[in-house]
Each structure stands twice: as C-alpha cells, then as structure tokens.
Design a protein around this motif. Structure first.
Motif, PDB file in Angstrom:
ATOM      1  N   MET A   2      28.850  76.795  17.380  1.00  0.00           N
ATOM      2  CA  MET A   2      27.404  76.618  17.234  1.00  0.00           C
ATOM      3  C   MET A   2      26.790  76.320  18.590  1.00  0.00           C
ATOM      4  SD  MET A   2      26.539  77.105  14.128  1.00  0.00           S
ATOM      5  CE  MET A   2      24.921  76.396  14.086  1.00  0.00           C
ATOM      6  N   ARG A   3      25.675  76.980  18.851  1.00  0.00           N
ATOM      7  CA  ARG A   3      24.917  76.671  20.054  1.00  0.00           C
ATOM      8  C   ARG A   3      23.651  75.964  19.592  1.00  0.00           C
ATOM      9  NH1 ARG A   3      25.295  81.502  24.265  1.00  0.00           N
ATOM     10  NH2 ARG A   3      25.749  79.850  25.688  1.00  0.00           N
ATOM     11  N   ARG A   4      22.958  75.350  20.492  1.00  0.00           N
ATOM     12  CA  ARG A   4      21.743  74.625  20.118  1.00  0.00           C
ATOM     13  C   ARG A   4      20.779  75.557  19.405  1.00  0.00           C
ATOM     14  NH1 ARG A   4      19.496  70.660  24.558  1.00  0.00           N
ATOM     15  NH2 ARG A   4      17.820  70.886  23.069  1.00  0.00           N
ATOM     16  N   LYS A   5      20.387  75.172  18.210  1.00  0.00           N
ATOM     17  CA  LYS A   5      19.520  76.019  17.393  1.00  0.00           C
ATOM     18  C   LYS A   5      18.144  76.231  18.010  1.00  0.00           C
ATOM     19  CE  LYS A   5      21.771  75.069  13.017  1.00  0.00           C
ATOM     20  NZ  LYS A   5      22.279  76.336  12.604  1.00  0.00           N
ATOM     21  N   ASP A   6      17.639  75.240  18.747  1.00  0.00           N
ATOM     22  CA  ASP A   6      16.311  75.392  19.338  1.00  0.00           C
ATOM     23  C   ASP A   6      16.304  76.412  20.478  1.00  0.00           C
ATOM     24  OD1 ASP A   6      17.819  73.567  20.931  1.00  0.00           O
ATOM     25  OD2 ASP A   6      15.979  72.744  21.790  1.00  0.00           O
ATOM     26  N   ALA A   8      18.558  79.146  20.293  1.00  0.00           N
ATOM     27  CA  ALA A   8      19.269  80.306  19.755  1.00  0.00           C
ATOM     28  C   ALA A   8      18.413  81.569  19.860  1.00  0.00           C
ATOM     29  CB  ALA A   8      19.664  80.061  18.303  1.00  0.00           C
ATOM     30  N   MET A   9      19.048  82.646  20.285  1.00  0.00           N
ATOM     31  CA  MET A   9      18.381  83.945  20.356  1.00  0.00           C
ATOM     32  C   MET A   9      18.540  84.659  19.020  1.00  0.00           C
ATOM     33  SD  MET A   9      19.626  85.187  24.155  1.00  0.00           S
ATOM     34  CE  MET A   9      18.805  86.773  24.113  1.00  0.00           C
ATOM     35  N   THR A  86      16.749  74.942  34.606  1.00  0.00           N
ATOM     36  CA  THR A  86      16.723  76.390  34.797  1.00  0.00           C
ATOM     37  C   THR A  86      16.283  77.056  33.509  1.00  0.00           C
ATOM     38  OG1 THR A  86      18.601  76.219  36.318  1.00  0.00           O
ATOM     39  CG2 THR A  86      18.132  78.396  35.421  1.00  0.00           C
ATOM     40  N   GLU A  87      15.414  78.049  33.636  1.00  0.00           N
ATOM     41  CA  GLU A  87      15.114  78.930  32.514  1.00  0.00           C
ATOM     42  C   GLU A  87      16.175  80.029  32.544  1.00  0.00           C
ATOM     43  OE1 GLU A  87      10.331  78.757  32.021  1.00  0.00           O
ATOM     44  OE2 GLU A  87      11.113  80.119  33.562  1.00  0.00           O
ATOM     45  N   PHE A  88      16.596  80.483  31.362  1.00  0.00           N
ATOM     46  CA  PHE A  88      17.662  81.482  31.325  1.00  0.00           C
ATOM     47  C   PHE A  88      17.720  82.146  29.956  1.00  0.00           C
ATOM     48  CE2 PHE A  88      19.275  77.617  29.615  1.00  0.00           C
ATOM     49  CZ  PHE A  88      20.021  78.030  28.517  1.00  0.00           C
ATOM     50  N   GLU A  89      18.476  83.223  29.909  1.00  0.00           N
ATOM     51  CA  GLU A  89      18.897  83.826  28.651  1.00  0.00           C
ATOM     52  C   GLU A  89      20.338  84.276  28.847  1.00  0.00           C
ATOM     53  OE1 GLU A  89      16.386  87.186  27.814  1.00  0.00           O
ATOM     54  OE2 GLU A  89      16.855  88.157  29.709  1.00  0.00           O
ATOM     55  N   LYS A 148      21.642  82.299  23.678  1.00  0.00           N
ATOM     56  CA  LYS A 148      20.633  81.253  23.768  1.00  0.00           C
ATOM     57  C   LYS A 148      19.711  81.552  24.937  1.00  0.00           C
ATOM     58  CE  LYS A 148      23.081  77.642  26.354  1.00  0.00           C
ATOM     59  NZ  LYS A 148      23.466  76.212  26.332  1.00  0.00           N
ATOM     60  N   ALA A 149      18.497  81.024  24.840  1.00  0.00           N
ATOM     61  CA  ALA A 149      17.505  81.243  25.877  1.00  0.00           C
ATOM     62  C   ALA A 149      16.636  80.003  25.988  1.00  0.00           C
ATOM     63  CB  ALA A 149      16.640  82.451  25.540  1.00  0.00           C
ATOM     64  N   LYS A 150      16.255  79.741  27.214  1.00  0.00           N
ATOM     65  CA  LYS A 150      15.275  78.692  27.494  1.00  0.00           C
ATOM     66  C   LYS A 150      14.292  79.311  28.473  1.00  0.00           C
ATOM     67  CE  LYS A 150      14.616  74.367  29.903  1.00  0.00           C
ATOM     68  NZ  LYS A 150      15.213  73.497  30.897  1.00  0.00           N
ATOM     69  N   MET A 151      13.198  79.783  27.949  1.00  0.00           N
ATOM     70  CA  MET A 151      12.181  80.445  28.773  1.00  0.00           C
ATOM     71  C   MET A 151      10.818  79.847  28.431  1.00  0.00           C
ATOM     72  SD  MET A 151      14.107  82.538  30.439  1.00  0.00           S
ATOM     73  CE  MET A 151      13.110  83.718  31.291  1.00  0.00           C
ATOM     74  N   SER A 152       9.956  79.711  29.456  1.00  0.00           N
ATOM     75  CA  SER A 152       8.592  79.238  29.215  1.00  0.00           C
ATOM     76  C   SER A 152       7.801  80.313  28.492  1.00  0.00           C
ATOM     77  CB  SER A 152       7.896  78.910  30.530  1.00  0.00           C
ATOM     78  OG  SER A 152       8.584  77.881  31.189  1.00  0.00           O
TER      79      SER A 152
END
Length: 153
Positions: A2-6, A8-9, A86-89, A148-152
């Motif tokens: 499991m990866r962080r659901k918030d 998740a791609m 860092t923002e990433f995917e 997973k992604a963390k993008m603005s």
C-alpha cells in the motif's frame, strides 16, 4: 503493498506515465540475494515492459536466478527548496522477467524505435537487422502496479 492513498495515482495516470516515461530503473536480485538496479530505455506494449540488452551480463544472470523484478519510472519532478520537499510522480511495476524471441522480440525492438526514434523508423529497422545476433530482448510481464504523485494544482 500500500502506498499513501492521498498521493495514489489513478490507473489511467499510471499507464500514461509508463507509456511516456523517458527511462526506468529495473531492480533485480542476484543468486546470493544482493540487489541490483540499472536504468534502462524501455517500451510498454500491452501488459509488458520490454527492453533490450547484451547477450549476457549481470542483469540476465539475475533474471535467470530470480525472475521476480520491479521497474520504477519517475515522471515530472520539481524541487521545492523552501518547503524541504519535492513534487513528483512515480510508478512501480512488479512482475516476472523473461527473454522473448520471434515476433514478440521483433515487435518490442520496433516499439523501442517508435518510442525513441520515431523519425528514423526505416533506419532503425536496418539497425535491428544488423545487430540482431548481438541483442536479447526481455519482457517484464506486469503482475501489479502502484503509483503516487505529489503535484501542486
């Protein structure tokens, strides 16, 4: 896994990143349990990640010893120094690797030419024929993927 659901791609975004990623990192384990990661050009065709390599070497030895592998592709990144972040995917595919032959091998090599050198397809086909006997093609049959992604916004 499991990866962080918030972060998740969605499945479609995972496939898009796998199709458009510039390169990925293949991770294997050798017969003595030592990990090995190597960056590779690749192409996604249906449910398989294909790459080419030399006729022998560490990568193939590891796949022979243990066919279970992972393949990681990182897409866009943006360093945020003031936020210490860092923002990433990114996508990780898990699967089974094996050498392929015949038409599947040829289609994978053509797929690599189409992805990385689309303006040189004829020349690429000639290149494939010229070095045919010096190249192996490996397929990672994908069992599961996570992204997973963390993008603005």
């Amino acid at each position: 896994m499991m990866r962080r659901k918030d972060k998740a791609m969605q499945d479609g975004d995972i496939i898009d990143l796998l199709q458009t990623g510039e390169y990925g990192v293949l991770s294997t384990v050798d017969g003595e349990g030592r990990p090995y990661g190597v960056p590779l050009n690749y192409v996604l065709i249906n449910n398989g990640i294909y790459f080419h390599c030399a006729l022998d070497g560490h990568k193939l030895d590891n796949i022979t010893a243990n066919h279970n592998v992972s393949f990681c592709v990182v897409g866009r990144t943006n360093l945020l120094p003031a936020e210490f972040s860092t923002e990433f995917e990114s996508v990780i595919a898990f699967g089974s690797a094996s050498v392929v032959d015949g038409e599947e091998r040829y289609q994978a090599l053509q797929g690599l030419i189409g992805k990385y050198s689309p303006e040189f397809v004829a020349e690429g086909s000639a290149y494939i024929k010229k070095f045919d006997s010096q190249t192996r093609v490996v397929k990672v049959e994908i069992d599961r993927m996570t992204g997973k992604a963390k993008m603005s916004a």
